[in-house]
Design an enzyme around this catalytic site. Structure first.
Site, short mmCIF file in Angstrom:
data_model
loop_
_atom_site.label_atom_id
_atom_site.label_comp_id
_atom_site.label_asym_id
_atom_site.label_seq_id
_atom_site.Cartn_x
_atom_site.Cartn_y
_atom_site.Cartn_z
N ASP A 1 -18.41 11.15 -32.87
CA ASP A 1 -18.55 9.90 -32.12
C ASP A 1 -18.03 10.01 -30.69
O ASP A 1 -18.00 9.03 -29.96
CB ASP A 1 -17.87 8.73 -32.86
CG ASP A 1 -16.51 9.08 -33.43
OD1 ASP A 1 -15.99 10.17 -33.12
OD2 ASP A 1 -15.95 8.26 -34.19
N HIS B 1 -8.65 7.65 -41.10
CA HIS B 1 -7.88 6.43 -40.82
C HIS B 1 -7.20 5.83 -42.05
O HIS B 1 -6.31 5.00 -41.90
CB HIS B 1 -8.78 5.34 -40.21
CG HIS B 1 -9.35 5.70 -38.87
ND1 HIS B 1 -8.56 6.10 -37.82
CD2 HIS B 1 -10.62 5.71 -38.41
CE1 HIS B 1 -9.34 6.34 -36.77
NE2 HIS B 1 -10.59 6.11 -37.10
N ASP C 1 -12.43 13.96 -33.53
CA ASP C 1 -13.12 12.66 -33.57
C ASP C 1 -12.70 11.85 -32.33
O ASP C 1 -11.60 12.03 -31.81
CB ASP C 1 -12.66 11.94 -34.84
CG ASP C 1 -13.46 10.70 -35.19
OD1 ASP C 1 -14.25 10.77 -36.14
OD2 ASP C 1 -13.26 9.65 -34.53
N HIS D 1 -11.79 8.93 -32.24
CA HIS D 1 -10.67 8.06 -32.59
C HIS D 1 -9.46 8.89 -33.01
O HIS D 1 -9.60 9.96 -33.61
CB HIS D 1 -11.06 7.13 -33.75
CG HIS D 1 -12.24 6.24 -33.47
ND1 HIS D 1 -13.54 6.62 -33.71
CD2 HIS D 1 -12.30 4.99 -32.94
CE1 HIS D 1 -14.36 5.64 -33.37
NE2 HIS D 1 -13.63 4.63 -32.89
ZN LIG Z 1 -14.23 8.08 -34.99
#
Ligand SMILES: [Zn+2]
Ligand SMILES: [Zn+2]
Length: 396
Positions: free
Chosen positions: A261, A136, A172, A174
Site C-alpha cells: 500500500d 495491526h 507496509d 502503515h
Molecule cells: Zn498497510
C-alpha cells in the site's frame, strides 16, 4: 510433502479466500485470488523447487501464545452470533464481523506458523504467505483489518522452537504496531518498520523515539516517512537503516512484511512508491536473508488496496524472487490474466510487470541534507536506534 531440496514454500489454498470482510471493504480477498492467478500464469507456482501448501485453522492454544483468551472467545462468539464487541475492535467499520471469521483468521495464523517452522527447521529455504502479514492485530483487540496477528504468532513459534533471534522488517505503508507491541520488551526480536508518518496515516504510531522496552533497548526501529515519499526517498531510507540494523542484530530468522500500500495508486495512503521500488526492496530483503540468516526467510503479505493495478504484480514479483525465478520487470503481463481481469471486472489491467520507473536512489553514504524532510527523518531514526545496536550514527 516438502523435501530439503525445496527452495520455497508458497502458502496457498482457495479456502484462504474466506478472510473476507464483505462487499465494499478495501481488504477484498480478490487481491489474493488475482495474485495467485498471476503467479500461476507466470509459471511461478510450477517452477522447480516450489511447493504450494495450504493450512488448517490454528488451535486456540497456538493463537493464545500472543492473543488474550478472552479476545479469542470474543472473535468466535462474534462470528457465530454476529455480535459486535467494539471494545475489542470487532464489528467496527475497519473490522466488521463476517461468517467464519475465527476459522479464516486462524487459518492465516497456521499458514504463517507452518511457514516459519518449515524455514526454521531447514525443510525449505524460503517461505511466502501473501495471505498473512496482519500486523495491526493487538493481543486483546482487532485493528486495521487484522483479526489475529499471524506474524507475531509465527515469530513466537519460531522462538519456542529454539530460534534465538528473529528480525522482523515491515515495509507496509502503515506502522507495524501490533508486532512491535507484542515484542516491545523482548530482546530476542528486532522489529523494524518503514512507513508513512503517523501524523498523516493510521495507526498514528511508529516514531523514531520508539526503540523498545526497558528489557530490550534497540529492539524496535521506526522510520516515519513524510507523506508523498516516492521511490528515491523510500529506497534511500531503506538503504540507510534496514541492512545495518538487521546485520547488527545477527538474526537467525528473517520475517518480512510486504504490504504494497506504499504504491502511488493505493487509495488509502499517501506514499508514491512504484511496483519497481517494491520489487527492489524485496530483492534487497532476499539478499539480506542470505547475508545474515543463511537464507532463512519468511515473506508475508499485508496491506495493498489497489487490487488490480498493484497487489498482483507486487506479490508475483515477491514469489518469483523467493523462488529464485525472478520475473523480468520488462516482461508482459500474461494475456490470459489480463483477459480474466477484463471479463470479471470490466477493466484493463497493467500490461507490463514494471511501472517503467528506474527505482534508483542516492545512497546515504554519499551524504545527507540536514534541511531535507526525508533526510531529517532518517537521521532521527539512526540517532535514536543505532547507538542501542552498537552502530555508529555517522558511519554505518
Ligand atoms: Zn498497510
Ligand atoms: Zn534465496
Amino acid at each position: 510433502m516438502t523435501s530439503p531440496s525445496d527452495r520455497v514454500r508458497v502458502l496457498w489454498s482457495p479456502v484462504m479466500l474466506g478472510y473476507e470482510f464483505g462487499h465494499g471493504h478495501p481488504m477484498a480477498s480478490d487481491r489474493l485470488d488475482l495474485t495467485i492467478r498471476l503467479a500461476r500464469s507466470l509459471g511461478l507456482l510450477d517452477a522447480e523447487g516450489v511447493r504450494v501448501a495450504g493450512a488448517e485453522p490454528a488451535s486456540d492454544a497456538l493463537i493464545e501464545t500472543v492473543h488474550e483468551p478472552a479476545y479469542v472467545a470474543a472473535v468466535r462468539d462474534a462470528a457465530e452470533r454476529g455480535t459486535s464487541y467494539p471494545e475489542r475492535g470487532l464489528g467496527t467499520r475497519d473490522d466488521p464481523v463476517f461468517p467464519h471469521m475465527h476459522e479464516a483468521a486462524a487459518r492465516i495464523v497456521q499458514g504463517s506458523v507452518d511457514s516459519a517452522l518449515a524455514v526454521a527447521r531447514g525443510e525449505v529455504e524460503h517461505a511466502v504467505n501473501v495471505t498473512g502479514g496482519l500486523h495491526h492485530a493487538m493481543p486483546g483487540a482487532a485493528s486495521g483489518f487484522c483479526i489475529y496477528n499471524d506474524a507475531a504468532v509465527a515469530i513466537r513459534a519460531a522462538l519456542d522452537a529454539g530460534v534465538e533471534r528473529v528480525a522482523y522488517v515491515d515495509v507496509d505503508a502503515h506502522h507495524g504496531d501490533g508486532v512491535q507491541a507484542v515484542f516491545w520488551d523482548e530482546p530476542r526480536v528486532l522489529t523494524v518498520s518503514l512507513h508513512e508518518s503517523g501524523h498523516s496515516l493510521f495507526p498514528g504510531s511508529g516514531y523514531a523515539h520508539e526503540t523498545g522496552g526497558p528489557a530490550a533497548p534497540g529492539s524496535a526501529v521506526n522510520v516515519a516517512l513524510p507523506s508523498r515519499t516516492a521511490d528515491a526517498g523510500w529506497l534511500r531510507a531503506f538503504d540507510a537503516v534496514v541492512p545495518a540494523v538487521v546485520r547488527a542484530f545477527e538474526p537467525q530468522l528473517l520475517v518480512t512484511q510486504h504490504g504494497c500500500d506504499s504504491h502511488v495508486l493505493d487509495p488509502l495512503t499517501h506514499l508514491r512508491v512504484s511496483v519497481d521500488g517494491q520489487r527492489v526492496v524485496a530483492e534487497r530483503l532476499h539478499e539480506l536473508a542470505h547475508a545474515t540468516t543463511e537464507g532463512r526467510w519468511l515473506a508475508l503479505g499485508g496491506g495493498g488496496y489497489a487490487v488490480i493495478e498493484v497487489v498482483p504484480r507486487a506479490w508475483a514479483h515477491l514469489i518469483g524472487i523467493a523462488g529464485h525465478h525472478p520475473v523480468d520487470p520488462g516482461s508482459s503481463v500474461p494475456r490470459d490474466w489480463l483477459d480474466h481481469v477484463e471479463a470479471v471486472y470490466g477493466r484493463a489491467a497493467p500490461a507490463r510487470m514494471t511501472d517503467g520507473t528506474s527505482a534508483s536512489f542516492k545512497p546515504w553514504s554519499t551524504g545527507y541534507d540536514p534541511a531535507d524532510d526525508l533526510d531529517r527523518t532518517i537521521r532521527a531514526t539512526r540517532a535514536a536506534a543505532f547507538p542501542l545496536l552498537g552502530l555508529d550514527v555517522e558511519l554505518d
